[in-house]
Design an enzyme around this catalytic site. Structure first.
Site, PDB file in Angstrom:
ATOM      1  N   PHE A 125      37.131  34.237  47.074  1.00  0.00           N
ATOM      2  CA  PHE A 125      36.158  34.887  47.944  1.00  0.00           C
ATOM      3  C   PHE A 125      35.363  33.828  48.726  1.00  0.00           C
ATOM      4  CE2 PHE A 125      32.236  37.157  48.972  1.00  0.00           C
ATOM      5  CZ  PHE A 125      32.756  38.341  49.474  1.00  0.00           C
ATOM      6  N   ASP A 190      34.687  34.254  38.253  1.00  0.00           N
ATOM      7  CA  ASP A 190      33.965  35.224  39.078  1.00  0.00           C
ATOM      8  C   ASP A 190      34.504  36.608  38.698  1.00  0.00           C
ATOM      9  OD1 ASP A 190      33.020  36.964  41.009  1.00  0.00           O
ATOM     10  OD2 ASP A 190      33.131  35.507  42.632  1.00  0.00           O
ATOM     11  N   TYR A 213      26.837  45.756  41.853  1.00  0.00           N
ATOM     12  CA  TYR A 213      26.748  46.844  42.845  1.00  0.00           C
ATOM     13  C   TYR A 213      28.100  47.465  43.162  1.00  0.00           C
ATOM     14  CZ  TYR A 213      27.434  42.568  45.623  1.00  0.00           C
ATOM     15  OH  TYR A 213      27.880  41.361  46.089  1.00  0.00           O
ATOM     16  N   LYS A 214      29.184  46.891  42.629  1.00  0.00           N
ATOM     17  CA  LYS A 214      30.510  47.464  42.898  1.00  0.00           C
ATOM     18  C   LYS A 214      30.805  48.516  41.839  1.00  0.00           C
ATOM     19  CE  LYS A 214      32.154  42.996  44.648  1.00  0.00           C
ATOM     20  NZ  LYS A 214      32.187  43.231  46.081  1.00  0.00           N
ATOM     21  N   ARG A 363      42.027  48.123  51.914  1.00  0.00           N
ATOM     22  CA  ARG A 363      41.795  48.145  50.456  1.00  0.00           C
ATOM     23  C   ARG A 363      41.385  49.530  50.013  1.00  0.00           C
ATOM     24  NH1 ARG A 363      37.566  43.667  48.346  1.00  0.00           N
ATOM     25  NH2 ARG A 363      36.213  45.081  49.492  1.00  0.00           N
TER      26      ARG A 363
END
Ligand SMILES: Cc1ncc(COP(=O)(O)O)c(C=O)c1O
Length: 403
Positions: A125, A190, A213-214, A363
């Protein structure tokens, strides 16, 4: 079409899904909109909404007195996250800051005790790559962006290695225990696309960061978390010498003297409202259990892959995720040369919300607690109809700021 690819097949999977009832515990503002982006921002749970309202009232009523309870919240909720989601021990996880800041802290701390290069893979990322590059620069250390995970592991000997347990683009799931055992580098995992999606056992891992938050539904801008294995804690220091890490914080003493435990990686005043939102959300994960949640993630992504194979490949789509569900997180990447316009057309014209990742990835994030098998079927059916009609070609080709 084979019977298991008919809508009735998806409906049957919903009827036998032990987690189906959790959907009703989330806010669904528009039931016609299919939300397949829970890996970017998870849905709001009804319990979290009430908890946030109560937290705001508590702020209003208690004012500064509230800190007597709030001050321990990041470590207390960290302990819950450790037990329920990431397979760690009490005192090893702290809810704090953003993933970016936590990675900065742990990368510096790791580089203090490993003299070799700072390494990641080129597909990691962006924030991870930028932060690691910056840390290497600040320390005059070599920074390596390896072309593959295997190359990254090789290059990291004696240094610091950062890898995503679940790749943000492909959804590929790495073998944490095997990679950790194969290197003498300190590995920072991560967990952003893994926490709340797959079962995690951090016992062999030294260091990790992740977000809430995902899949963990704690809300936009909710804090990240960091993990430092207990035996390493006394040897590692945060480069941010903030007062929330200070022993006897309110003595306001002269020099920095960090506490012994995980709170030595705290920095400044923690975001209490968002941490309470996470706490409420963790109740649902505790109740449902990460084993069943991960199993449903595999089944949802399996259905998406089978439907994509049957319906979308003739239109130029290619699967961008591992076929083996055991090697996948809970999202599926579909690659297409016009993926940006297909994504926008899905959102604007078909009421389906996936997201786009450069250069050519659509996605589908299939959050197990909030996505049904019929959502997957309907979402892919709408996608098929849209590309069949060529509707995406009517949209401008250029990405907007947020993709
Ligand atoms: C794998 C990964 N790491 C890090 C981040 C960035 O996290 P933050 O913005 O909370 O620092 C994200 C955000 O989506 C991510 O997907």
């Amino acid at each position: 079409m084979t019977p298991d690819l008919e809508r009735a097949g998806a409906e049957a999977l919903d009827r036998t899904d032990p987690l189906a009832r959790y959907r009703d515990r989330f806010v669904v503002d528009d039931p016609t909109r299919l939300y397949l982006d829970g890996n970017s921002l998870g849905r709001l749970s009804i319990a979290t909404r009430s908890r946030l309202a109560a937290a705001v009232d508590e702020w209003g009523a208690r004012l500064v007195e509230g800190w007597h309870d709030w001050i321990e919240l990041p470590a207390r909720v960290g302990d819950r996250l450790a037990a329920i989601v990431v397979g760690a021990q009490p005192g090893e996880v702290l809810v704090a800051d953003s993933v970016t800041v936590n990675l900065f802290k742990l990368a510096h701390a790791a580089a203090d005790v490993r003299s070799g290069p700072i390494v990641t893979d080129a597909g990691n990322f962006p924030t991870d790559r930028y932060v690691l590059d910056g840390v290497a620069r600040q320390r005059g250390r070599a920074y390596v962006e390896a072309p593959s995970i295997g190359d990254a592991v090789d290059a990291a000997a004696g240094g610091v290695l950062c890898l995503s347990l679940v790749d943000y683009r492909s959804g590929a799931l790495l073998d944490l225990a095997a990679i950790t055992a194969a290197t003498d580098a300190l590995v920072i995992w991560d967990l952003s696309h893994a926490a709340g999606a797959v079962e995690i056992d951090l016992a062999p891992a030294e260091l990790a960061v992740g977000c809430t938050y995902k899949y963990l539904n704690a809300g936009p801008g909710a804090p990240g978390f960091l993990y430092v294995r207990r035996d390493l804690q006394p040897r590692l220091r945060s480069p941010i010498q903030g007062w929330f890490a200070q022993r006897d914080q309110f003595a306001m003493g002269a020099g920095f003297d960090p506490v012994d435990g995980i709170e030595r990686f705290a920095a400044g005043t923690p975001p209490i409202l968002a941490t309470l939102a996470l706490d409420a959300s963790l109740d649902l994960f505790e109740d449902a259990g990460m084993g069943p949640i991960a199993a449903k993630g595999r089944a949802l992504t399996d259905l998406a892959v089978r439907l994509a194979d049957a319906w979308l490949m003739p239109f130029g789509f290619v699967l961008g995720s591992p076929r083996d569900a055991e090697r996948r997180g809970s999202h599926v990447a579909l690659r297409h040369p016009d993926a940006w316009r297909v994504t926008r057309a899905l959102i604007e014209r078909a009421g389906v919300v996936p997201d786009f990742r450069q250069p050519d990835i659509l996605r589908l994030g299939l959050a197990p607690l909030t996505t049904s098998f019929t959502d997957v079927w309907d979402g892919l059916d709408r996608l098929r109809g849209l590309v069949e009609r060529g509707e995406h070609l009517e949209l401008p080709p250029k990405p907007t700021r947020v993709t």
